[in-house]
Design a protein around this motif. Sequence first.
Motif, PDB file in Angstrom:
ATOM      1  N   PHE A 123     -13.593 -28.842  -5.819  1.00  0.00           N
ATOM      2  CA  PHE A 123     -14.278 -30.027  -6.355  1.00  0.00           C
ATOM      3  C   PHE A 123     -15.385 -30.472  -5.389  1.00  0.00           C
ATOM      4  O   PHE A 123     -16.545 -30.641  -5.773  1.00  0.00           O
ATOM      5  N   LEU A 127     -19.513 -29.912  -5.756  1.00  0.00           N
ATOM      6  CA  LEU A 127     -20.391 -31.091  -5.769  1.00  0.00           C
ATOM      7  C   LEU A 127     -21.461 -30.992  -4.687  1.00  0.00           C
ATOM      8  O   LEU A 127     -22.610 -31.371  -4.888  1.00  0.00           O
TER       9      LEU A 127
ATOM     10  N   ALA B  14     -15.862 -32.189 -11.898  1.00  0.00           N
ATOM     11  CA  ALA B  14     -16.893 -32.216 -10.856  1.00  0.00           C
ATOM     12  C   ALA B  14     -18.279 -32.426 -11.474  1.00  0.00           C
ATOM     13  O   ALA B  14     -19.097 -33.168 -10.926  1.00  0.00           O
ATOM     14  N   ILE B  15     -18.540 -31.790 -12.616  1.00  0.00           N
ATOM     15  CA  ILE B  15     -19.847 -31.954 -13.264  1.00  0.00           C
ATOM     16  C   ILE B  15     -20.005 -33.405 -13.742  1.00  0.00           C
ATOM     17  O   ILE B  15     -21.042 -34.035 -13.523  1.00  0.00           O
ATOM     18  N   PHE B  17     -18.509 -36.099 -12.601  1.00  0.00           N
ATOM     19  CA  PHE B  17     -18.666 -36.956 -11.421  1.00  0.00           C
ATOM     20  C   PHE B  17     -20.060 -36.788 -10.807  1.00  0.00           C
ATOM     21  O   PHE B  17     -20.700 -37.767 -10.423  1.00  0.00           O
ATOM     22  N   GLY B  18     -20.506 -35.533 -10.736  1.00  0.00           N
ATOM     23  CA  GLY B  18     -21.798 -35.239 -10.123  1.00  0.00           C
ATOM     24  C   GLY B  18     -22.956 -35.884 -10.857  1.00  0.00           C
ATOM     25  O   GLY B  18     -23.887 -36.402 -10.236  1.00  0.00           O
ATOM     26  N   VAL B  19     -22.892 -35.891 -12.186  1.00  0.00           N
ATOM     27  CA  VAL B  19     -23.951 -36.517 -12.983  1.00  0.00           C
ATOM     28  C   VAL B  19     -23.953 -38.026 -12.734  1.00  0.00           C
ATOM     29  O   VAL B  19     -25.003 -38.632 -12.486  1.00  0.00           O
ATOM     30  N   TYR B  21     -22.753 -39.561 -10.097  1.00  0.00           N
ATOM     31  CA  TYR B  21     -23.113 -39.751  -8.687  1.00  0.00           C
ATOM     32  C   TYR B  21     -24.627 -39.725  -8.506  1.00  0.00           C
ATOM     33  O   TYR B  21     -25.220 -40.609  -7.900  1.00  0.00           O
ATOM     34  N   THR B  22     -25.260 -38.687  -9.083  1.00  0.00           N
ATOM     35  CA  THR B  22     -26.705 -38.521  -8.948  1.00  0.00           C
ATOM     36  C   THR B  22     -27.450 -39.706  -9.558  1.00  0.00           C
ATOM     37  O   THR B  22     -28.428 -40.196  -9.005  1.00  0.00           O
TER      38      THR B  22
END
Lengths: 149, 137
Positions: A123, A127, B14-15, B17-19, B21-22
Amino acid sequence: MAVLNQSSVTNKVKLIDARGPRFSAGITTLVLAIALVTQSAALIAIQLVVFAIGAFAGPAKTPYAFLFKKFVKPRLRGEVPTEDARPPQFAQSVGLIFAVVALVGSLLSIPALFTVAVGFALFAAFLNAAFNFCLGCEIYLIAVRILKK
Amino acid sequence: MKSLTPLVIVLALAIAFGVWYTRSRGEFRKKKTVNGPKLDASIIGVELGSRVTMVQFSSAFCSPCRATKALLEDMVGKMDDVHYAHIDAESHLELVRKLDIRSTPTTLFLNRDGVEVGRAMGTPKRSQVMAAVNAIH
């Protein structure tokens, strides 16, 4: 953790090529993904050694960083973006902890522990590689707030 | 227990969360009620700006902290009524707890009285800082 004694922002900063850790995170993602699907303790053992080198010697000293310097960096153009070596070193230390937990899970024949630990490491590595996620930014201060009086 | 399921779950989370986050990094979040503690030079180490003070909290394991510091220092150089303070979060834990700073970099925007009107987590864009500063009178 190997880097906790260097915690002040005012310390002398060692700068490295910021693209190196990101490239390394990409390879780490691949290794962890294969290890997760195949439930391979051997792959995690290899990744553990890489994390340990990154955590103790620094992120620019790992085999992945060597690949970056040898094969990727000569092909990159433009200004070299630099970053402090400590944030990726911190991330390597956290990765090391997850790799140790995963191997313990494997040695004790607890596949769920192995899967969860590798999952968390994957994870964070994904990221980092895909979104330039900064693990130290998000978890370090919270950890300090909990641990220090 | 060889299966693709854990990989798919981890990557999907993760994708997502990453979107998030960004998108959320650097964004100025205005406080609904301006009722926080009053900060002054004895706490942040810098005299308050006559209109706005930006207070950045940094930590050692934080790559974007350097970029944020460079950006904000550059911007305050051109604005007489805006001041900038840079604080090492780890050596100011009491303040960090009082202001509930959770991640670095976090930049607080204080009004002329030294009270927080909003904050940005992560490195803001120049335009985001401009908009936040211009909205404070």
